[in-house]
Design an enzyme around this catalytic site. Structure first.
Site, PDB file in Angstrom:
ATOM      1  N   ASP A  10       0.893  -1.176   0.000  1.00 18.10           N
ATOM      2  CA  ASP A  10       0.000   0.000   0.000  1.00 18.10           C
ATOM      3  C   ASP A  10       0.920   1.212   0.000  1.00 18.10           C
ATOM      4  O   ASP A  10       0.988   1.961   0.959  1.00 18.10           O
ATOM      5  CB  ASP A  10      -0.954  -0.008   1.190  1.00 18.10           C
ATOM      6  N   ASP A  15       6.981   1.422   2.185  1.00 20.04           N
ATOM      7  CA  ASP A  15       6.807   0.496   1.051  1.00 20.04           C
ATOM      8  C   ASP A  15       7.724   0.897  -0.098  1.00 20.04           C
ATOM      9  O   ASP A  15       8.257   0.040  -0.804  1.00 20.04           O
ATOM     10  CB  ASP A  15       5.360   0.513   0.535  1.00 20.04           C
ATOM     11  N   ASN A  39      -2.420   2.549   3.379  1.00 19.03           N
ATOM     12  CA  ASN A  39      -1.874   3.851   3.766  1.00 19.03           C
ATOM     13  C   ASN A  39      -2.629   4.997   3.105  1.00 19.03           C
ATOM     14  O   ASN A  39      -2.732   6.092   3.659  1.00 19.03           O
ATOM     15  CB  ASN A  39      -0.397   3.948   3.382  1.00 19.03           C
ATOM     16  N   THR A 128       3.268  -6.306   2.649  1.00 16.04           N
ATOM     17  CA  THR A 128       3.666  -5.273   3.612  1.00 16.04           C
ATOM     18  C   THR A 128       2.529  -4.268   3.774  1.00 16.04           C
ATOM     19  O   THR A 128       2.768  -3.074   3.945  1.00 16.04           O
ATOM     20  CB  THR A 128       4.951  -4.569   3.147  1.00 16.04           C
ATOM     21  N   PHE A 169      -1.168  -1.034  12.273  1.00 19.67           N
ATOM     22  CA  PHE A 169      -2.054  -0.586  11.204  1.00 19.67           C
ATOM     23  C   PHE A 169      -2.408  -1.673  10.198  1.00 19.67           C
ATOM     24  O   PHE A 169      -3.584  -1.854   9.853  1.00 19.67           O
ATOM     25  CB  PHE A 169      -1.444   0.613  10.476  1.00 19.67           C
ATOM     26  N   ASN A 170      -1.430  -2.386   9.631  1.00 17.08           N
ATOM     27  CA  ASN A 170      -1.714  -3.329   8.546  1.00 17.08           C
ATOM     28  C   ASN A 170      -2.719  -4.391   8.964  1.00 17.08           C
ATOM     29  O   ASN A 170      -3.588  -4.779   8.163  1.00 17.08           O
ATOM     30  CB  ASN A 170      -0.429  -4.012   8.069  1.00 17.08           C
ATOM     31  N   HIS A 247       9.641   0.057   8.264  1.00 18.59           N
ATOM     32  CA  HIS A 247       9.137  -1.283   8.547  1.00 18.59           C
ATOM     33  C   HIS A 247       9.261  -2.272   7.384  1.00 18.59           C
ATOM     34  O   HIS A 247       9.839  -3.357   7.510  1.00 18.59           O
ATOM     35  CB  HIS A 247       7.663  -1.204   8.953  1.00 18.59           C
ATOM     36  N   ASP A 248       8.684  -1.897   6.244  1.00 22.66           N
ATOM     37  CA  ASP A 248       8.492  -2.859   5.157  1.00 22.66           C
ATOM     38  C   ASP A 248       9.798  -3.352   4.561  1.00 22.66           C
ATOM     39  O   ASP A 248       9.903  -4.508   4.118  1.00 22.66           O
ATOM     40  CB  ASP A 248       7.623  -2.232   4.060  1.00 22.66           C
TER      41      ASP A 248
END
Length: 318
Positions: A10, A15, A39, A128, A169-170, A247-248
């Protein structure tokens, strides 16, 4: 032989870094990208993915747009907590030039099902983002459980939440989809939660070092992450001053050098009902329940190695 993967994204700021790392590293073959609502609305995520590929000179990698809403819930986007981190840290458009690249006509769900039905090579799936596309693809073709050699998910948190006190969130954005994926029966399911990504922080000093690389990927990494650091400093300050997680990209770094994270095997499930805990990733670290271990979970990460992988990769041009 290069390791093949599909990224389900997203695309916002982190990402984008994951896409660049997967597209540019010499040991990886990014077969395709699928996008999903998360996102931002899915069409923004698609456009951002195409901008990244154009910027780094990888226009040949196909992008397939996927689901525009969660599997069950009709209230997305929903009102978030005060000072919503997701909106502030990503926005709608990445700080990259507009692109003339277009997404493929084939829907992401069709692409995933057909690709895994027809491939003769192992292709790792790396979501992700909210897991809507993956759960929908499983509903269409349950045999994907046997056809996908490993699923590497960025999502969840055991001791850390970032959208509610108990949820990341994800997973929170489509908990029913996440529940379906974690209960599908994948032989190799790997989870990289906030517990690990918050230990692989990028500092403002390192951002300047990425900028000094002078490559498209280096400058994009610096711009995206500097923005993340600015937001985190104001809303969610990290343990290291002037730093932020990306993160991703940790999931992609794991495919390159698995020792970048430390994995432990646990039973994992997703809460879909709790008024205070909806979207919580429940990791049974004490093995108090009756569920079998179904997931390799990362609780630690090697920040120095993570940065080194990206620095060496982004120093090169496509």
């Amino acid at each position: 032989m290069k390791r093949k993967l599909i990224l389900d994204v997203d695309t916002g700021t982190d990402d984008a870094v994951a896409i660049m790392l997967a597209a540019l590293h010499e040991d990886l073959d990014l077969v395709g990208i699928t996008t999903v609502n998360g996102n931002a609305e899915v069409h923004y995520c698609t456009d951002n993915s195409l901008r990244v590929l154009d910027w780094i000179g990888k226009p040949e990698i196909p992008v397939h747009e996927g689901c525009f809403k969660p599997l069950v819930r009709n209230d997305f986007p929903v009102p978030r907590s005060k000072g919503d981190l997701t909106e502030k840290i990503h926005g709608k458009h990445l700080p990259l030039p507009e692109t003339s690249l277009k997404a493929q006509e084939q829907h992401a769900i069709e692409y995933l099902v057909e690709t895994y039905r027809n491939t003769t090579d192992p292709i790792t799936l790396v979501p992700t983002a909210p897991l809507t596309n993956i759960a929908a693809a499983l509903a269409v073709e349950p045999k994907l459980v046997d056809l996908i050699p490993e699923v590497v998910i960025m999502g969840g948190g055991h001791d850390v939440g970032n959208i509610t006190p108990s949820a990341e969130f994800n997973i929170w954005a489509d908990p029913e989809a996440a529940h379906a994926v974690f209960n599908a029966g994948f032989e190799k399911l790997t989870l990289v939660p906030l517990d690990a990504t918050h230990k692989a922080l990028i500092t403002a000093t390192q951002c300047r070092q990425f900028q000094q690389l002078g490559t498209p990927a280096g400058t994009a990494m610096a711009d995206c992450t500097a923005h993340r650091i600015g937001v985190h400093d104001k809303i969610q300050r990290m343990d290291i001053e002037h730093s932020a997680p990306v993160h991703d990209a940790v999931c992609v770094a794991y495919l390159i050098q698995p020792e970048v994270i430390t994995l432990e095997r646990y039973p994992v499930d997703i809460e879909t009902q709790g008024a205070l805990t909806v979207g919580r990733t429940v990791v049974d670290k004490a093995h108090r329940g009756t569920r079998p271990d179904n997931c390799n979970v990362a609780f630690d990460a090697n920040a120095a190695l993570f940065v080194d992988i990206m620095m060496k990769t982004f120093a090169k041009t496509a």
